[in-house]
Design a protein around this motif. Structure first.
Motif, PDB file in Angstrom:
ATOM      1  N   ARG A  74      43.304  43.570  37.991  1.00  0.00           N
ATOM      2  CA  ARG A  74      44.646  42.989  37.474  1.00  0.00           C
ATOM      3  C   ARG A  74      44.823  44.129  36.273  1.00  0.00           C
ATOM      4  N   ASP A  75      46.031  44.583  36.574  1.00  0.00           N
ATOM      5  CA  ASP A  75      46.096  45.816  35.597  1.00  0.00           C
ATOM      6  C   ASP A  75      45.232  46.726  35.404  1.00  0.00           C
ATOM      7  N   GLY A  76      44.618  47.239  36.326  1.00  0.00           N
ATOM      8  CA  GLY A  76      43.796  48.472  36.249  1.00  0.00           C
ATOM      9  C   GLY A  76      42.398  47.860  35.877  1.00  0.00           C
ATOM     10  N   GLN A  77      42.046  46.675  35.531  1.00  0.00           N
ATOM     11  CA  GLN A  77      40.711  46.231  35.182  1.00  0.00           C
ATOM     12  C   GLN A  77      40.051  45.570  36.247  1.00  0.00           C
ATOM     13  N   ALA A  78      38.807  45.840  36.547  1.00  0.00           N
ATOM     14  CA  ALA A  78      38.046  45.010  37.413  1.00  0.00           C
ATOM     15  C   ALA A  78      37.562  43.794  36.835  1.00  0.00           C
ATOM     16  N   LEU A  79      38.009  42.642  37.296  1.00  0.00           N
ATOM     17  CA  LEU A  79      37.968  41.326  36.671  1.00  0.00           C
ATOM     18  C   LEU A  79      36.796  40.403  37.209  1.00  0.00           C
ATOM     19  N   ASP A  80      36.975  40.260  38.481  1.00  0.00           N
ATOM     20  CA  ASP A  80      36.040  39.062  39.311  1.00  0.00           C
ATOM     21  C   ASP A  80      35.537  39.731  40.241  1.00  0.00           C
ATOM     22  N   LEU A  81      34.380  39.354  40.629  1.00  0.00           N
ATOM     23  CA  LEU A  81      33.431  39.842  41.956  1.00  0.00           C
ATOM     24  C   LEU A  81      33.346  38.391  42.725  1.00  0.00           C
ATOM     25  N   PHE A  82      33.802  38.443  43.884  1.00  0.00           N
ATOM     26  CA  PHE A  82      33.949  37.319  44.787  1.00  0.00           C
ATOM     27  C   PHE A  82      32.772  37.564  45.881  1.00  0.00           C
ATOM     28  N   GLY A  83      31.938  36.508  46.356  1.00  0.00           N
ATOM     29  CA  GLY A  83      31.208  36.587  47.210  1.00  0.00           C
ATOM     30  C   GLY A  83      31.653  35.867  48.472  1.00  0.00           C
ATOM     31  N   PRO A  84      30.694  35.850  49.522  1.00  0.00           N
ATOM     32  CA  PRO A  84      31.258  35.141  50.832  1.00  0.00           C
ATOM     33  C   PRO A  84      32.047  33.891  50.509  1.00  0.00           C
ATOM     34  N   GLY A  85      33.041  33.660  51.349  1.00  0.00           N
ATOM     35  CA  GLY A  85      33.698  32.312  51.243  1.00  0.00           C
ATOM     36  C   GLY A  85      35.439  32.449  51.230  1.00  0.00           C
ATOM     37  N   ARG A  86      36.087  31.315  50.954  1.00  0.00           N
ATOM     38  CA  ARG A  86      37.457  31.231  50.701  1.00  0.00           C
ATOM     39  C   ARG A  86      37.886  31.207  49.318  1.00  0.00           C
ATOM     40  N   HIS A  87      38.689  31.987  48.720  1.00  0.00           N
ATOM     41  CA  HIS A  87      38.752  31.781  47.363  1.00  0.00           C
ATOM     42  C   HIS A  87      40.442  31.974  47.123  1.00  0.00           C
TER      43      HIS A  87
END
Length: 417
Positions: free
Chosen positions: A44-57
């Motif tokens: 968001r706005d050029g920043q890597a905020l969150d890392l998501f693993g397997p699943g629905r988010h």
């Protein structure tokens, strides 16, 4: 105008390591689907905020429906909040080929001629640290594939591979004609040297193989030494083969002797005698057949001496020799008795059987054969048929003697003429 809710996922090919989803600036409540072999990073706005693993988010952004649309209209249909999602493929990328871009120059240690070689093989990589890989290698690009990743690491590969192989050949004096024997050592060592370079960029070097050493086939100098080397190898192999054949022949002969010995031992066991007895039979038979038995006596070799010799080779053999000599001294006369063990005829005064070595048992006879006329007569001093004397006595000890005896068989006294 953006949709109320988007479903963001990636189901592309397996050769792609990193892929940027084309939908940007998505709204709140958009659904992010990440597969088991993937990870996703939300920007968001050029920043890597969150890392998501397997699943629905469910993604919660500041792009609220309607309000977000109203703000977009005020800034010229551009969202004031920029959103992106990158998918990282975590599967192991297999069979990624590599090869040196130029030849390695060195002096062949065995024959001392200059030579140029290359190397090639395969490796497998896996995205280990998604955030580090994305930020260090991908940047703002939308796709990172296998070929592009190998190009990024080509400088590391060429430097490590060329330097290591040339140094190893020199230090260990590896012949160019035997270098293929060391491919496993090359592979393991280079994997350890390259793993750190890949790890600095979030990539795990899972496997590394040197599959081929490229030799200068066709070059005149190389072919000359190649022919010389294999000619020497053929001569050594031929010499080893001859040596092995000789060893096999010796082993075969030894095995044959063992088989024959076992067969003879089985035969003796079945017939009821030992090896020593067999040798005793041979000695006794030869003594009995020796026409020069009388010469032993003339030479001063008495029966006691022969009995001593017999004792040296075994008591049984000595007894049989003594019996054989007594039989010969008595002119080979038969007592008319037979061996109780084997049934063979016994010589006169024989104490042991010449055939089986069993102790001789003589019976008391009332008849005997006249040595003059050969007819059967009663036991006595004179023949009933021709009147020839049948026996005489020793004047020294009184022992009965066979006719024409010159010496007493009991005490050895000489008979008077």
């Amino acid at each position: 105008m953006a949709k109320i809710a988007d479903v963001i996922k990636y189901e592309g090919d397996n050769n792609t390591l990193i892929w940027k989803h084309p939908v940007e600036d998505f709204n709140a409540l958009s659904q992010l689907v990440v597969h088991e072999s993937q990870e996703a990073i939300f920007f968001r706005d050029g920043q890597a905020l969150d890392l998501f693993g397997p699943g629905r988010h469910t993604l919660a952004s500041q792009n609220i429906p309607l309000v977000g649309w109203f703000l977009n209209r005020m800034v010229g249909d551009q969202s004031p909040f920029h959103c992106e999602v990158y998918f990282i493929n975590k599967t192991e990328q297999m069979s990624m080929k590599w090869g040196t871009d130029s030849k390695v120059q060195y002096i062949e240690p065995t024959y001392g001629f200059p030579i140029s070689i290359g190397a090639c093989g395969e490796m497998s990589l896996r995205a280990e640290d998604s955030r580090k890989l994305l930020l260090k290698l991908v940047g703002t690009e939308s796709v990172l594939g296998q070929d592009q990743l190998i190009n990024y690491f080509r400088a590391f590969l060429m430097t490590r591979v060329k330097t290591y192989i040339a140094r190893y050949i020199k230090e260990h004096s590896v012949s160019i004609f035997e270098i293929d024997e060391h491919l496993t050592e090359f592979s393991d060592a280079l994997k350890g040297m390259l793993s750190g370079d890949f790890a600095n960029y979030g990539v795990s070097l899972e496997r590394f193989f040197v599959t081929t050493i490229l030799k200068p086939d066709g070059e005149r100098q190389y072919e000359t030494f190649k022919e010389l080397h294999f000619r020497q190898y053929a001569e050594v192999a031929e010499a080893k083969l001859r040596q092995q054949v000789g060893i096999i022949d010796q082993q075969t002969q030894a095995q044959q002797m063992v088989i024959e010995s076992q067969a003879m031992a089985t035969k003796r066991a079945q017939e009821g005698y030992t090896y020593q007895q067999e040798r005793g039979f041979d000695v006794a038979s030869q003594v009995a057949q020796n026409e020069a038995v009388g010469q032993f006596t003339n030479m001063g070799v008495g029966f006691g001496t022969m009995a001593g010799v017999g004792g040296a080779v075994g008591g049984m053999v000595g007894n049989m020799v003594g019996g054989a000599l007594n039989a010969a001294q008595n002119g080979g006369q038969s007592s008319g008795d037979v061996c109780a063990n084997c049934g063979k005829p016994l010589p006169a005064n024989a104490k042991f059987c010449m055939e089986c070595g069993a102790k001789a048992e003589h019976k008391e006879h009332t008849e005997r054969i006249c040595p003059a006329c050969g007819k059967v007569t009663r036991k006595g001093k004179f023949c009933m048929g021709c009147g020839a004397p049948l026996q005489s006595k020793c004047p020294a000890c009184g022992a009965e003697l066979p006719e024409n005896a010159k010496f007493c068989t009991a005490c050895g006294a000489k008979m008077e003429e």
